[in-house]
Design an enzyme around this catalytic site. Structure first.
Site, PDB file in Angstrom:
ATOM      1  N   HIS A 164     -28.250  -9.454  38.771  1.00 22.39           N
ATOM      2  CA  HIS A 164     -29.161  -9.904  39.828  1.00 22.39           C
ATOM      3  C   HIS A 164     -30.504 -10.364  39.227  1.00 22.39           C
ATOM      4  O   HIS A 164     -31.547  -9.752  39.464  1.00 22.39           O
ATOM      5  CB  HIS A 164     -29.364  -8.727  40.794  1.00 22.39           C
ATOM      6  CG  HIS A 164     -29.836  -9.119  42.151  1.00 22.39           C
ATOM      7  ND1 HIS A 164     -31.077  -9.654  42.388  1.00 22.39           N
ATOM      8  CD2 HIS A 164     -29.236  -9.051  43.364  1.00 22.39           C
ATOM      9  CE1 HIS A 164     -31.216  -9.877  43.687  1.00 22.39           C
ATOM     10  NE2 HIS A 164     -30.120  -9.534  44.294  1.00 22.39           N
ATOM     11  N   GLU A 272     -28.154 -15.637  40.187  1.00 19.00           N
ATOM     12  CA  GLU A 272     -27.408 -14.421  39.858  1.00 19.00           C
ATOM     13  C   GLU A 272     -25.954 -14.751  39.521  1.00 19.00           C
ATOM     14  O   GLU A 272     -25.206 -15.230  40.374  1.00 19.00           O
ATOM     15  CB  GLU A 272     -27.472 -13.474  41.058  1.00 19.00           C
ATOM     16  CG  GLU A 272     -28.877 -13.284  41.628  1.00 19.00           C
ATOM     17  CD  GLU A 272     -28.882 -12.752  43.050  1.00 19.00           C
ATOM     18  OE1 GLU A 272     -27.840 -12.252  43.520  1.00 19.00           O
ATOM     19  OE2 GLU A 272     -29.933 -12.846  43.710  1.00 19.00           O
TER      20      GLU A 272
HETATM   21  O1  TA6 Z   1     -28.634 -11.387  45.910  1.00 17.99           O
HETATM   22  C1  TA6 Z   1     -29.071 -11.687  47.182  1.00 17.99           C
HETATM   23  C2  TA6 Z   1     -29.039 -10.431  48.039  1.00 17.99           C
HETATM   24  O2  TA6 Z   1     -27.731 -10.025  48.305  1.00 17.99           O
HETATM   25  C3  TA6 Z   1     -29.822 -10.727  49.313  1.00 17.99           C
HETATM   26  O3  TA6 Z   1     -28.970 -10.776  50.430  1.00 17.99           O
HETATM   27  C4  TA6 Z   1     -30.815  -9.567  49.377  1.00 17.99           C
HETATM   28  O4  TA6 Z   1     -30.240  -8.481  50.067  1.00 17.99           O
HETATM   29  C5  TA6 Z   1     -31.000  -9.274  47.887  1.00 17.99           C
HETATM   30  O5  TA6 Z   1     -29.693  -9.337  47.368  1.00 17.99           O
HETATM   31  C6  TA6 Z   1     -31.732  -7.993  47.572  1.00 17.99           C
HETATM   32  O6  TA6 Z   1     -30.968  -6.883  47.935  1.00 17.99           O
HETATM   33  P1  TA6 Z   1     -31.651  -5.425  47.687  1.00 17.99           P
HETATM   34  O7  TA6 Z   1     -30.586  -4.428  48.048  1.00 17.99           O
HETATM   35  O8  TA6 Z   1     -32.028  -5.361  46.226  1.00 17.99           O
HETATM   36  O9  TA6 Z   1     -32.866  -5.405  48.561  1.00 17.99           O
END
Ligand code: TA6
Length: 298
Positions: A164, A272
């Site tokens: 991520h 990501e």
């Molecule tokens: O990678 C995108 C995502 O899935 C978004 O939908 C948002 O939820 C982000 O990840 C961050 O998620 P988190 O659980 O770290 O707040």
């Protein structure tokens, strides 16, 4: 190369000045310095004490991406799984003269997480005998992160995986994401409906949360400067055929307590690399590996 270990971070640096810092919490890369500057975004209110997944750097998402599905082996896990909010162990380093003519050095840090290290809560929630080895390799102008997943039990298990990555940018309105044209994506800001990317230079002009699918891993995803089309980052992958592009934009940025300052959505873009559309089945005794290689400011 030098490697220094504080209580819960490992930092490696190259004689040419590049450095990388990894928190044992989540094996989260929290800093990557190259060309004398920080390449990754880290929220000023990121929790670094293990109380919450780190908001920034490169959280490791495993064994599920997003909110877990109902009636599934991962249903009892938190969003994005347990890897990013478990404490990993540092397995050691290796450094070498890389192959290239400049004789540039390479340093690789290895981290491990297995079911025996997992909290009781997570082990109960996902009772498979797994082992993860995550390696972070620093080169002069690139950072590679690779995850090996091993099934050491007797039962097959399904997993998703994603890195991520929060990239640091000066101004979100001045970047474009390239090589996504004509690719299919799931738009999570539009009820997860499927679309085809029309643009060969995607601009981020609002909340963006898209899962681009079945991308040739060898074709670099490029974050480039809108002004002169110069590449800022180029990401290639191994075995990770999906790429998520995310920017929370104004409201969602305000809504995250650990995302600060609120305006920092202008200074980051998440690109990501993952395998998140459907599930990989890992048979008992088998292993799987996926990796991303980020080149910076080429
Ligand atoms: O990678 C995108 C995502 O899935 C978004 O939908 C948002 O939820 C982000 O990840 C961050 O998620 P988190 O659980 O770290 O707040």
């Amino acid at each position: 190369p030098t490697v220094s270990i504080q209580d819960n971070t490992v930092e490696a640096s190259l004689p040419t000045g590049e450095s990388v810092t990894v928190h044992l919490y989540g094996a989260t890369v929290t800093s990557w310095k190259a060309n004398g500057q920080e390449q990754l975004f880290l929220s000023q209110k990121a929790h670094l004490d293990g109380s919450k997944p780190i908001r920034g750097g490169i959280p490791v998402v495993f064994p599920v991406f997003g909110p877990p599905p109902k009636d599934h082996a991962t249903s009892a896990l938190p969003q994005h799984g347990f890897a990013r909010n478990s404490t990993w162990e540092y397995l050691g380093k290796s450094s070498s003269e890389s192959a290239d003519s400049q004789g540039d050095m390479t340093v690789k840090l290895d981290f491990g997480l297995s079911h025996t290290l997992l909290s009781e809560e997570f082990r109960k929630a996902w009772p498979y005998e797994f082992a993860l080895v995550y390696s972070v390799t620093l080169n002069k102008n690139s950072l590679m992160t690779a995850l090996e997943v091993r099934n050491e039990g007797k039962e097959n298990f399904d997993f998703q995986v994603l890195m991520h990555t929060y990239l640091s940018v000066e101004d979100i309105s001045a970047v474009r994401v390239k090589n996504l044209e004509s690719k299919t994506y799931i738009d999570k800001t539009q009820n997860a409906t499927s679309h085809t990317e029309a643009s060969n230079a995607l601009a981020i002009t609002g909340e963006t949360d898209r899962v681009y699918q079945a991308l040739d891993p060898a074709v670099p995803i490029i974050v480039s400067s809108a002004a002169d089309d110069k590449p800022l980052f180029s990401i290639t992958r191994e075995a990770l055929t999906d790429v998520v592009v995310w920017n929370p934009w104004i409201e969602k940025a305000k809504g995250m307590a650990d995302f600060a300052p609120d305006e920092a959505y202008k200074n980051m873009i998440c690109v990501e690399a993952g395998s998140v559309s459907g599930w990989q089945t890992l048979e008992a005794g088998d292993s799987w590996e996926g990796a991303q290689n980020i080149k910076s400011r080429l």
